[in-house]
Design a protein around this motif. Structure first.
Motif, PDB file in Angstrom:
ATOM      1  N   UNK A 106      58.658  13.976  25.338  1.00 45.27           N
ATOM      2  CA  UNK A 106      58.054  13.837  26.664  1.00 45.27           C
ATOM      3  C   UNK A 106      59.078  13.942  27.782  1.00 45.27           C
ATOM      4  N   UNK A 107      60.300  13.637  27.442  1.00 45.83           N
ATOM      5  CA  UNK A 107      61.312  13.607  28.497  1.00 45.83           C
ATOM      6  C   UNK A 107      62.099  14.908  28.528  1.00 45.83           C
ATOM      7  N   UNK A 108      62.425  15.342  29.711  1.00 43.66           N
ATOM      8  CA  UNK A 108      63.335  16.478  29.838  1.00 43.66           C
ATOM      9  C   UNK A 108      64.479  16.038  30.743  1.00 43.66           C
ATOM     10  N   UNK A 109      65.590  16.765  30.649  1.00 45.45           N
ATOM     11  CA  UNK A 109      66.757  16.404  31.461  1.00 45.45           C
ATOM     12  C   UNK A 109      66.709  17.051  32.846  1.00 45.45           C
ATOM     13  N   UNK A 110      65.742  17.917  33.052  1.00 42.85           N
ATOM     14  CA  UNK A 110      65.719  18.668  34.294  1.00 42.85           C
ATOM     15  C   UNK A 110      65.359  17.765  35.479  1.00 42.85           C
ATOM     16  N   UNK A 113      60.260  19.181  38.304  1.00 41.67           N
ATOM     17  CA  UNK A 113      59.283  19.758  37.383  1.00 41.67           C
ATOM     18  C   UNK A 113      59.407  21.275  37.279  1.00 41.67           C
ATOM     19  N   UNK A 116      62.196  22.128  35.142  1.00 38.91           N
ATOM     20  CA  UNK A 116      61.830  21.807  33.753  1.00 38.91           C
ATOM     21  C   UNK A 116      60.979  22.922  33.166  1.00 38.91           C
ATOM     22  N   UNK A 117      60.092  23.450  34.005  1.00 37.00           N
ATOM     23  CA  UNK A 117      59.213  24.527  33.565  1.00 37.00           C
ATOM     24  C   UNK A 117      60.012  25.799  33.269  1.00 37.00           C
ATOM     25  N   UNK A 120      61.889  25.313  30.136  1.00 36.92           N
ATOM     26  CA  UNK A 120      61.002  25.383  28.964  1.00 36.92           C
ATOM     27  C   UNK A 120      60.662  26.827  28.641  1.00 36.92           C
ATOM     28  N   UNK A 121      60.404  27.637  29.659  1.00 32.68           N
ATOM     29  CA  UNK A 121      60.053  29.051  29.424  1.00 32.68           C
ATOM     30  C   UNK A 121      61.260  29.817  28.892  1.00 32.68           C
TER      31      UNK A 121
ATOM     32  N   UNK B  22      70.668  25.496  24.646  1.00 35.27           N
ATOM     33  CA  UNK B  22      71.154  24.138  24.373  1.00 35.27           C
ATOM     34  C   UNK B  22      71.554  24.011  22.915  1.00 35.27           C
ATOM     35  N   UNK B 175      49.246   6.985  22.711  1.00 36.11           N
ATOM     36  CA  UNK B 175      50.675   7.270  22.493  1.00 36.11           C
ATOM     37  C   UNK B 175      51.378   6.065  21.866  1.00 36.11           C
ATOM     38  N   UNK B 202      53.426  17.033  39.954  1.00 37.96           N
ATOM     39  CA  UNK B 202      54.802  17.044  39.455  1.00 37.96           C
ATOM     40  C   UNK B 202      54.883  16.394  38.081  1.00 37.96           C
ATOM     41  N   UNK B 205      53.287  18.616  35.487  1.00 39.19           N
ATOM     42  CA  UNK B 205      54.171  19.725  35.090  1.00 39.19           C
ATOM     43  C   UNK B 205      55.257  19.242  34.137  1.00 39.19           C
ATOM     44  N   UNK B 206      55.794  18.056  34.447  1.00 42.69           N
ATOM     45  CA  UNK B 206      56.853  17.505  33.612  1.00 42.69           C
ATOM     46  C   UNK B 206      56.311  17.222  32.202  1.00 42.69           C
ATOM     47  N   UNK B 209      55.739  20.421  30.161  1.00 46.08           N
ATOM     48  CA  UNK B 209      56.904  21.248  29.805  1.00 46.08           C
ATOM     49  C   UNK B 209      57.076  21.445  28.296  1.00 46.08           C
ATOM     50  N   UNK B 210      56.961  20.379  27.455  1.00 45.69           N
ATOM     51  CA  UNK B 210      57.125  20.612  26.011  1.00 45.69           C
ATOM     52  C   UNK B 210      56.060  21.546  25.434  1.00 45.69           C
ATOM     53  N   UNK B 212      54.505  23.897  27.119  1.00 48.19           N
ATOM     54  CA  UNK B 212      54.728  25.247  27.643  1.00 48.19           C
ATOM     55  C   UNK B 212      55.964  25.880  27.024  1.00 48.19           C
ATOM     56  N   UNK B 213      56.762  25.046  26.388  1.00 42.45           N
ATOM     57  CA  UNK B 213      58.015  25.544  25.794  1.00 42.45           C
ATOM     58  C   UNK B 213      57.820  26.261  24.481  1.00 42.45           C
TER      59      UNK B 213
END
Lengths: 192, 229
Positions: A106-110, A113, A116-117, A120-121, B22, B175, B202, B205-206, B209-210, B212-213
């Motif tokens: 759930x967490x990203x370092x970015x 948002x 982060x997107x 991710x892409x 990464x 969760x 926001x 979107x955050x 992200x996983x 959409x990745x």
């Protein structure tokens, strides 16, 4: 006559007879669990499958611990097992066209948002291209180009000579470039 | 080829792809703890199976010894013209028929025949297996847990239109309650939808992200939710 050489004369490996299988696996897990976890990522195992695949590697260790040759580095032995486990999983995923269903991070370092997107892409694009490499070449490519390990270090981990590291890296770069080009053309055409 | 590709002048497309790459991540403390626990549980299974095999081996040896003894006995009885009271293969079979027990061969008969005093039963004699007993709770709880997960998410989905805040709360409850749940991506889609409806784009979107990745069904559904509002 050298009595210590007797086991190898009769084809036995130098294992740890004083240790039980359970103790061996526990020790391997404590010392190299993280190594296996990272190595599986190098082979392309998705985040959602990492825990299960790590478990599978150590289940193999539990079954095969008595075949471990103490003259070989433990990490090299585990690397070989992890590679077979990852290759098997890739074949199965290909057959079943699996979708990830387990817990996602759930967490990203970015910072934002949007970034982060974008990250991710970009990660998705890189994953697509790396997916064109076979697991062995992929791991060597990732260790050299992304993690910055030297050829000597990679050779030590994978248990192969430095020359072989370079030849596989050369092959991996070629495949990577072809896959990146294919992806670029697909994007230009607008086809998935 | 001693330098990295990026330092050697990789093509533009390759540079773009490798630029933000990464390194593999380390195992988190919770993942390590779970892995350790699973390994501890798993290491007990081969022990049980080994014990079973050892027992099976012992029984096989015993039955072989018994069978060879009874063959010698039968042969000895035959050479003397068949003494009265000496059990033969035929008599054993007849007794088995009378007690309802099936005999398939000499050796299993020696080990599986119930004592004559035992009441006849309709069920066949259970065979010994070298397999550990099934862990009933684990097998039985799985569908139950999946049903509970689905029910909770259904409640959350029902709240999306009227109370997205409640939907988000229920998604977070899922969760917490189902750390190893099978419907994680479904929950995330509900949470993303709820966040978008609450105007927290926001955060949505955050959270997306996983999903959409990685390409696939969830990627497309997350994109549709984000585009719809």
């Amino acid at each position: 006559m050298n009595l210590k050489a007797l086991p190898s004369l009769f084809g036995f490996r130098r294992t740890a007879p004083a240790e039980s299988g359970e103790a061996f696996v526990r020790r391997a897990h404590e010392a190299h669990g993280d190594f296996v976890f990272r190595t599986l990522q190098r082979f392309g195992v998705r985040d959602a499958d990492l825990e299960d695949m790590t478990q599978e590697v150590f289940m193999v260790v539990l079954r095969k611990w008595h075949t471990y040759d103490r003259e070989v580095k433990m990490t090299t032995w585990l690397y070989g097992i992890a590679m077979r486990v990852a290759a098997g999983q890739r074949r199965r995923a290909w057959v079943r066209r699996e979708e990830p269903t387990s817990e996602l991070p759930h967490e990203t370092d970015e910072a934002s948002p949007e970034s982060a997107l974008v990250a991710a892409r970009r990660a998705q694009a890189l994953e697509e291209v790396l997916g064109a490499l076979d697991v062995d070449a992929r791991a060597i490519f990732v260790m050299f180009e992304i993690e910055g390990l030297s050829a000597q270090e990679i050779g030590d981990v994978a248990g192969i000579p430095v020359g072989t590291v370079y030849s596989r890296l050369h092959y991996a770069r070629k495949k990577f470039e072809q896959a990146a080009e294919l992806r670029r053309r697909r994007e230009e055409r607008g086809t998935p | 080829m001693t330098k990295r590709w990026l330092e050697e002048g990789a093509p533009a497309g390759v540079r773009e792809l490798l630029g933000g790459a990464r390194a593999p991540r380390a195992m988190r403390a919770d993942e390590r703890a779970r892995s350790r626990a699973r390994l501890r549980r798993a290491s007990l299974v081969p022990l049980a199976a080994g014990l079973g095999l050892w027992m099976k081996g012992g029984l096989l040896a015993a039955s072989l010894a018994l069978a060879s003894t009874s063959v010698v006995w039968v042969v000895a009885g035959g050479s003397t013209g068949g003494r009265e009271g000496v059990p033969t293969l035929g008599s054993a079979a007849a007794r088995a028929r009378s007690t309802g027990t099936r005999i398939e061969s000499v050796a299993p008969a020696a080990t599986t025949l119930p004592p004559p005093t035992q009441a006849p039963t309709a069920t066949p004699t259970p065979k010994l297996r070298a397999v550990a007993p099934p862990t009933g709770s684990a097998v039985a709880s799985e569908p139950h847990s999946l049903a509970a997960e689905a029910a909770l998410l259904e409640r959350a989905r029902a709240q999306l239109g009227s109370s997205p805040a409640t939907a988000l709360q229920l998604a977070d409850e899922h969760r917490r309650s189902f750390l190893q749940g099978q419907l994680g991506p479904e929950r995330e889609l509900i949470a993303i939808d709820a966040l978008v409806r609450l105007g927290r784009r926001d955060a949505a979107l955050r959270r997306a992200a996983p999903l959409l990745g990685q390409p696939g069904l969830y990627h497309d559904r997350a994109t549709r939710i984000l585009d719809a509002h």
